[in-house]
Design a protein around this motif. Structure first.
Motif, short mmCIF file in Angstrom:
data_model
loop_
_atom_site.label_atom_id
_atom_site.label_comp_id
_atom_site.label_asym_id
_atom_site.label_seq_id
_atom_site.Cartn_x
_atom_site.Cartn_y
_atom_site.Cartn_z
N LYS A 9 0.83 -1.20 0.00
CA LYS A 9 0.00 0.00 0.00
C LYS A 9 0.87 1.26 0.00
N LYS A 10 1.56 1.43 -1.08
CA LYS A 10 2.45 2.58 -1.18
C LYS A 10 2.64 2.89 -2.65
N TYR A 11 2.34 4.12 -3.03
CA TYR A 11 2.49 4.48 -4.43
C TYR A 11 3.96 4.50 -4.82
N LYS A 12 4.26 3.81 -5.93
CA LYS A 12 5.62 3.84 -6.44
C LYS A 12 5.66 4.56 -7.77
N PHE A 13 4.57 5.25 -8.09
CA PHE A 13 4.54 5.98 -9.35
C PHE A 13 3.83 7.31 -9.16
N GLN A 14 4.30 8.28 -9.93
CA GLN A 14 3.68 9.61 -9.93
C GLN A 14 3.14 9.97 -11.31
N THR A 15 3.84 9.51 -12.34
CA THR A 15 3.45 9.82 -13.72
C THR A 15 2.89 8.59 -14.41
N ILE A 16 2.29 8.80 -15.59
CA ILE A 16 1.76 7.69 -16.37
C ILE A 16 2.88 6.72 -16.76
N GLY A 17 4.02 7.28 -17.17
CA GLY A 17 5.16 6.45 -17.56
C GLY A 17 5.65 5.59 -16.40
N GLN A 18 5.75 6.19 -15.22
CA GLN A 18 6.18 5.43 -14.04
C GLN A 18 5.15 4.36 -13.68
N ALA A 19 3.86 4.70 -13.84
CA ALA A 19 2.80 3.74 -13.55
C ALA A 19 2.90 2.53 -14.47
N PHE A 20 3.15 2.79 -15.75
CA PHE A 20 3.27 1.69 -16.70
C PHE A 20 4.40 0.74 -16.30
N LYS A 21 5.56 1.31 -15.98
CA LYS A 21 6.72 0.49 -15.59
C LYS A 21 6.43 -0.27 -14.30
N SER A 58 3.41 10.23 -21.17
CA SER A 58 4.10 9.49 -20.10
C SER A 58 4.54 10.37 -18.93
N ASN A 59 4.71 11.68 -19.16
CA ASN A 59 5.14 12.57 -18.07
C ASN A 59 3.98 13.22 -17.31
N ARG A 60 2.75 12.87 -17.73
CA ARG A 60 1.60 13.47 -17.04
C ARG A 60 1.50 12.95 -15.61
N ILE A 61 1.37 13.88 -14.65
CA ILE A 61 1.27 13.52 -13.24
C ILE A 61 -0.13 12.96 -12.95
N LEU A 62 -0.19 11.83 -12.28
CA LEU A 62 -1.46 11.22 -11.92
C LEU A 62 -2.00 11.87 -10.64
N LYS A 63 -3.31 12.06 -10.60
CA LYS A 63 -3.94 12.60 -9.39
C LYS A 63 -3.97 11.52 -8.32
N ASP A 64 -4.08 11.93 -7.08
CA ASP A 64 -4.11 10.96 -5.97
C ASP A 64 -5.27 9.98 -6.12
N ILE A 65 -6.44 10.48 -6.54
CA ILE A 65 -7.58 9.61 -6.71
C ILE A 65 -7.34 8.59 -7.82
N GLU A 66 -6.62 8.99 -8.87
CA GLU A 66 -6.29 8.07 -9.96
C GLU A 66 -5.34 6.98 -9.46
N LYS A 67 -4.37 7.39 -8.64
CA LYS A 67 -3.41 6.41 -8.10
C LYS A 67 -4.11 5.40 -7.20
N LYS A 68 -5.04 5.89 -6.40
CA LYS A 68 -5.77 5.00 -5.50
C LYS A 68 -6.62 4.01 -6.28
N GLN A 69 -7.32 4.50 -7.29
CA GLN A 69 -8.16 3.62 -8.11
C GLN A 69 -7.33 2.61 -8.90
N LEU A 70 -6.18 3.06 -9.38
CA LEU A 70 -5.27 2.15 -10.09
C LEU A 70 -4.79 1.04 -9.17
N GLU A 71 -4.45 1.42 -7.95
CA GLU A 71 -3.98 0.43 -6.97
C GLU A 71 -5.03 -0.64 -6.73
N GLU A 72 -6.29 -0.24 -6.67
CA GLU A 72 -7.39 -1.20 -6.46
C GLU A 72 -7.48 -2.16 -7.64
N LYS A 73 -7.31 -1.65 -8.85
CA LYS A 73 -7.39 -2.50 -10.04
C LYS A 73 -6.19 -3.44 -10.12
#
Length: 303
Positions: A9-21, A58-73
């Motif tokens: 339960k810890k975000y390791k990504f801030q951007t779309i590119g980081q999220a993909f990796k 890829s450099n677009r910053i994800l919102k906190d709500i997006e990161k949370k929802q992504l984590e759930e998925k």
């Protein structure tokens, strides 16, 4: 007892590119095949972007709500929920279909069945008002694909599952072919009674349940524990539904009409034998292989 794998339960990504990796790595470590492709699909549907846009942004910053929802998925996928049930989408025949839990997920090999059926219908000299049936329509991919590629056709699509028919209807509306498909609830030919005349169909197409009792337990957990058993299990030898379909089809097929069936690996010759035993079809039975060389489709013609 099933133990769920928990994503840290810890975000390791801030951007779309980081999220993909990050998602690709998580999926790979979780034993998911094609981890990068699945990460792409998850991000595409979640962010409503196509593949190119994912990389261009890829450099677009994800919102906190997006990161949370992504984590759930991500968590759901790590716990072996099929990706299609998470995104609620599956591509088939170049079209996008709505898919929900409780409905069979369409497979790429079923496109072989659809392509062959479309080819046969187009090549044979049938009436101006073509009538065909799709038995066990599921999400409606077979019926809708045929309706979209062929003019002047009525497709009778049956399924025992009310939920599957609800999803199939939504897909027919989405692809603007609702008026060409009649959805009927019931097991195989059961809903034909008083609705479809005998010897009136040019074709009967079906991808019935064909997993046997031995193979069922060895299915991947994504399939075995999530997809509807009724849409997968075909009896002890996997051939129960073929017997029913082959026995009843001649009552509804026109002379020279055809029966097209998808089969599991190693089943084509057995299904051919079942067809020949009924003595209502010609000896000219076709077996078509899929892209992996597996005998995947059996086609028989009514005498």
């Amino acid at each position: 007892m099933k133990f769920k794998i928990m994503v840290e339960k810890k975000y390791k990504f801030q951007t779309i590119g980081q999220a993909f990796k990050n998602i690709s790595d998580i999926f790979k470590n979780g034993g998911i095949i094609n981890s990068e492709r699945e990460a792409e699909i998850l991000l595409s549907y979640f962010l409503e972007m196509n593949r190119s846009e994912i990389y261009l942004n890829s450099n677009r910053i994800l919102k906190d709500i997006e990161k949370k929802q992504l984590e759930e998925k991500i968590q759901k996928r790590i716990n072996k929920i099929p990706l299609q049930y998470i995104t609620k989408h599956q591509e088939f025949m170049g079209m996008d279909f709505l898919i929900e839990s409780g409905v069979l997920i369409p497979r790429p090999e079923t496109e072989i069945l659809v392509e062959e059926a479309i080819k046969k219908i187009k090549n044979y000299k049938y009436s101006d008002n073509i009538k065909v049936a799709d038995l066990g329509t599921g999400a409606g991919v077979i019926a809708i694909s045929i309706a979209n590629f062929i003019n002047n056709i009525t497709v009778y699509a049956t399924d025992i599952s009310k939920k599957s028919l609800q999803i199939a209807l939504k897909n027919a509306q989405k692809h603007d072919c609702k008026d060409k498909i009649i959805f009927l609830q019931g097991d195989l030919f059961e809903p034909f009674k008083n609705k479809i005349e005998k010897l009136s169909l040019e074709a009967i197409i079906s991808n019935p349940p064909y997993i046997d009792s031995c193979d069922f337990e060895s299915l991947p957990p994504e399939v075995r524990d999530n997809e509807p058993r009724i849409a997968l299990f075909g009896g002890i030898d996997g051939l129960d539904y073929y017997r029913k379909i082959i026995r009843k089809s001649p009552q509804y097929l026109k002379k020279k009409g055809f029966l097209a069936l998808e089969v599991g690996a190693g089943q084509a010759r057995k299904v051919k034998e079942l067809i020949l035993k009924e003595n209502n079809f010609t000896q000219d039975i076709e077996i078509i292989k899929d892209y992996l060389g597996i005998e995947r489709v059996v086609i028989a013609y009514r005498k």
